[in-house]
Structure formats: structure tokens, C-alpha cells
Motif scaffolding. Structure first.
Motif, PDB file in Angstrom:
ATOM      1  N   GLU A   1      28.234  39.540  43.238  1.00 21.01           N
ATOM      2  CA  GLU A   1      27.911  39.268  41.831  1.00 21.01           C
ATOM      3  C   GLU A   1      27.117  40.420  41.210  1.00 21.01           C
ATOM      4  N   LEU A   2      26.294  41.092  42.022  1.00 27.77           N
ATOM      5  CA  LEU A   2      25.463  42.183  41.510  1.00 27.77           C
ATOM      6  C   LEU A   2      26.291  43.318  40.915  1.00 27.77           C
ATOM      7  N   THR A   3      27.487  43.547  41.436  1.00 29.08           N
ATOM      8  CA  THR A   3      28.334  44.630  40.927  1.00 29.08           C
ATOM      9  C   THR A   3      29.252  44.157  39.810  1.00 29.08           C
ATOM     10  N   GLY A   4      29.307  42.841  39.609  1.00 25.06           N
ATOM     11  CA  GLY A   4      30.217  42.305  38.615  1.00 25.06           C
ATOM     12  C   GLY A   4      31.649  42.230  39.123  1.00 25.06           C
ATOM     13  N   LEU A   5      31.859  42.489  40.405  1.00 21.83           N
ATOM     14  CA  LEU A   5      33.198  42.518  40.981  1.00 21.83           C
ATOM     15  C   LEU A   5      33.368  41.491  42.093  1.00 21.83           C
ATOM     16  N   ALA A   6      32.579  40.401  42.044  1.00 21.27           N
ATOM     17  CA  ALA A   6      32.659  39.371  43.079  1.00 21.27           C
ATOM     18  C   ALA A   6      34.098  38.905  43.230  1.00 21.27           C
ATOM     19  N   GLY A   7      34.488  38.639  44.475  1.00 24.48           N
ATOM     20  CA  GLY A   7      35.853  38.225  44.744  1.00 24.48           C
ATOM     21  C   GLY A   7      36.777  39.394  45.018  1.00 24.48           C
ATOM     22  N   SER A   8      36.216  40.597  45.054  1.00 20.66           N
ATOM     23  CA  SER A   8      37.001  41.805  45.328  1.00 20.66           C
ATOM     24  C   SER A   8      36.529  42.455  46.621  1.00 20.66           C
ATOM     25  N   VAL A  51      39.648  61.518  48.722  1.00 22.58           N
ATOM     26  CA  VAL A  51      39.038  60.211  48.903  1.00 22.58           C
ATOM     27  C   VAL A  51      39.819  59.230  48.034  1.00 22.58           C
ATOM     28  N   THR A  52      40.187  58.101  48.616  1.00 20.91           N
ATOM     29  CA  THR A  52      40.907  57.060  47.891  1.00 20.91           C
ATOM     30  C   THR A  52      40.031  55.818  47.836  1.00 20.91           C
ATOM     31  N   LEU A  53      39.919  55.218  46.662  1.00 22.18           N
ATOM     32  CA  LEU A  53      39.169  53.984  46.476  1.00 22.18           C
ATOM     33  C   LEU A  53      40.170  52.911  46.058  1.00 22.18           C
ATOM     34  N   ARG A  54      40.307  51.881  46.890  1.00 19.61           N
ATOM     35  CA  ARG A  54      41.236  50.784  46.578  1.00 19.61           C
ATOM     36  C   ARG A  54      40.428  49.500  46.455  1.00 19.61           C
ATOM     37  N   ARG A  55      40.639  48.789  45.353  1.00 19.88           N
ATOM     38  CA  ARG A  55      40.030  47.470  45.188  1.00 19.88           C
ATOM     39  C   ARG A  55      41.143  46.441  45.176  1.00 19.88           C
ATOM     40  N   SER A  56      40.897  45.320  45.856  1.00 15.79           N
ATOM     41  CA  SER A  56      41.863  44.233  45.880  1.00 15.79           C
ATOM     42  C   SER A  56      41.116  42.924  45.673  1.00 15.79           C
ATOM     43  N   GLY A  57      41.845  41.908  45.263  1.00 10.68           N
ATOM     44  CA  GLY A  57      41.226  40.620  44.984  1.00 10.68           C
ATOM     45  C   GLY A  57      41.126  40.398  43.490  1.00 10.68           C
ATOM     46  N   ALA A  58      39.949  39.955  43.018  1.00  3.35           N
ATOM     47  CA  ALA A  58      39.747  39.638  41.602  1.00  3.35           C
ATOM     48  C   ALA A  58      39.955  40.858  40.703  1.00  3.35           C
ATOM     49  N   VAL A  59      39.610  42.032  41.199  1.00  5.90           N
ATOM     50  CA  VAL A  59      39.837  43.294  40.488  1.00  5.90           C
ATOM     51  C   VAL A  59      40.739  44.142  41.367  1.00  5.90           C
ATOM     52  N   GLN A  60      41.739  44.768  40.746  1.00  4.19           N
ATOM     53  CA  GLN A  60      42.668  45.588  41.508  1.00  4.19           C
ATOM     54  C   GLN A  60      42.783  46.977  40.890  1.00  4.19           C
ATOM     55  N   TYR A 101      43.584  49.593  36.048  1.00  2.00           N
ATOM     56  CA  TYR A 101      42.454  48.780  36.460  1.00  2.00           C
ATOM     57  C   TYR A 101      42.773  47.363  35.994  1.00  2.00           C
ATOM     58  N   ALA A 102      43.088  46.472  36.927  1.00  2.00           N
ATOM     59  CA  ALA A 102      43.550  45.130  36.580  1.00  2.00           C
ATOM     60  C   ALA A 102      42.487  44.087  36.886  1.00  2.00           C
ATOM     61  N   THR A 103      42.222  43.226  35.901  1.00  2.00           N
ATOM     62  CA  THR A 103      41.291  42.115  36.060  1.00  2.00           C
ATOM     63  C   THR A 103      41.982  40.842  35.582  1.00  2.00           C
ATOM     64  N   TYR A 155      41.294  39.407  33.009  1.00  2.00           N
ATOM     65  CA  TYR A 155      41.297  39.479  31.545  1.00  2.00           C
ATOM     66  C   TYR A 155      42.286  40.492  30.994  1.00  2.00           C
ATOM     67  N   GLY A 156      42.923  41.248  31.878  1.00  2.63           N
ATOM     68  CA  GLY A 156      43.901  42.229  31.427  1.00  2.63           C
ATOM     69  C   GLY A 156      43.886  43.467  32.298  1.00  2.63           C
ATOM     70  N   SER A 157      44.799  44.363  31.966  1.00  2.00           N
ATOM     71  CA  SER A 157      44.967  45.600  32.717  1.00  2.00           C
ATOM     72  C   SER A 157      44.716  46.780  31.781  1.00  2.00           C
ATOM     73  N   PHE A 158      44.041  47.810  32.282  1.00  2.28           N
ATOM     74  CA  PHE A 158      43.659  48.953  31.463  1.00  2.28           C
ATOM     75  C   PHE A 158      44.148  50.252  32.079  1.00  2.28           C
ATOM     76  N   ALA A 159      44.629  51.154  31.240  1.00  9.41           N
ATOM     77  CA  ALA A 159      45.016  52.486  31.702  1.00  9.41           C
ATOM     78  C   ALA A 159      43.751  53.335  31.796  1.00  9.41           C
ATOM     79  N   MET A 160      43.561  53.994  32.934  1.00 10.25           N
ATOM     80  CA  MET A 160      42.387  54.836  33.133  1.00 10.25           C
ATOM     81  C   MET A 160      42.809  56.119  33.828  1.00 10.25           C
ATOM     82  N   GLU A 161      41.875  57.074  33.861  1.00  9.45           N
ATOM     83  CA  GLU A 161      42.159  58.368  34.485  1.00  9.45           C
ATOM     84  C   GLU A 161      40.872  58.917  35.078  1.00  9.45           C
ATOM     85  N   THR A 162      40.998  59.550  36.243  1.00  6.63           N
ATOM     86  CA  THR A 162      39.867  60.270  36.830  1.00  6.63           C
ATOM     87  C   THR A 162      40.180  61.759  36.838  1.00  6.63           C
TER      88      THR A 162
END
Length: 143
Positions: A48-55, A66-75, A90-92, A94-101
Motif C-alpha cells: 500500500e505504501l507504494t500505491g501498487l498493492a496487488g502487484s 535492466v528490465t523492470l516488469r510489473r504484474s498483477g494490479a499494475v502491469q 502502463y496498465a491499471t 483505471y486504464g492504460s497509458f502510453a509512456m517512454e523511458t
């Protein structure tokens, strides 16, 4: 989360700057560290502290990448390579967002006893918001 690997304590320190303002976060949690043929895999559950609980977050650490993969509530799947731009979704719930690093710097050293990973990058959300980001992962064997 797979139960393979060495139990570790992980401290994640982050700093994001945008338009002259910055925000810093720090979280200590438990995870698993596993040596792979290419390098290392570091996995932990978000809270909960990160706002990504369930991931679950998984860092795959290899020379030059370096690869960062999130799965679960946030993907999401973020790939970091120095000097490279990478688009991702970045999928939640509430919706999916296009992002870039755009990765500025990757530094890491790791062993079965722990180590350090440092990422510096620019994050763009929907082509509008630029955040200068820095993430430092400190990993140590859990006793």
C-alpha cells in the motif's frame, strides 16, 4: 511470486524531479534474489505504501540492460539501456497509458550476498510530462 532464490532485504530509494520540484521516496521490503544465466533477477511484492498493492515487481539485471516488469494490479514492462529510448504501456484497473523511458545511466554490482542497482532516466507520460527519475536498489541477504 516464485519461491526460488535467496531471501533478501531490499531498500528502494527513488527521486523524481519535474519543473523544479522533486519528490523522494524510500521503502524497505523483503524479496528474492536469483542468479540467472544472464545476470540476476530480483522480485518483490508491492505494498500500500507504494500505491501498487496487488502487484509484483521483478528486476532483471544484466550487463548493459535492466528490465523492470510489473504484474498483477499494475502491469508494465520497462527496458533500460544507456542512451536508449523505449516506449511501453502502463496498465491499471483505471486504464492504460502510453509512456517512454530515456535511460541516462545504469550502474550495478550484485552477488549472492546482495548488491546495488542505480538507474537514472527520464520518464515521459502520454508525451506530455517529463520526470527526471533516479532509482537506487540496495539489496542485502536476509539473516
Amino acid at each position: 511470486m516464485s519461491e526460488r532464490g535467496i531471501p533478501v532485504l531490499l531498500t528502494v530509494k527513488g527521486r523524481q524531479s519535474c519543473a523544479g520540484e522533486s519528490d523522494e521516496t524510500e521503502l524497505t521490503t523483503e524479496g528474492l534474489l536469483e542468479e540467472t544465466a544472464e545476470g540476476w533477477r530480483l522480485t518483490y511484492r508491492e505494498t500500500e505504501l507504494t500505491g501498487l498493492a496487488g502487484s509484483t515487481t521483478c528486476f532483471t539485471i544484466a550487463p548493459g540492460r535492466v528490465t523492470l516488469r510489473r504484474s498483477g494490479a499494475v502491469q508494465s514492462l520497462m527496458i533500460f539501456e544507456e542512451g536508449e529510448r523505449r516506449a511501453f504501456r502502463y496498465a491499471t484497473a483505471y486504464g492504460s497509458f502510453a509512456m517512454e523511458t530515456e535511460t541516462e545511466r545504469i550502474r550495478w554490482h550484485m552477488s549472492a550476498r546482495g548488491g546495488l542497482v542505480e538507474l537514472r532516466y527520464r520518464l515521459r507520460a502520454e508525451g506530455q510530462i517529463d520526470l527526471d527519475s533516479r532509482v537506487c536498489l540496495q539489496v542485502r541477504e536476509k539473516h
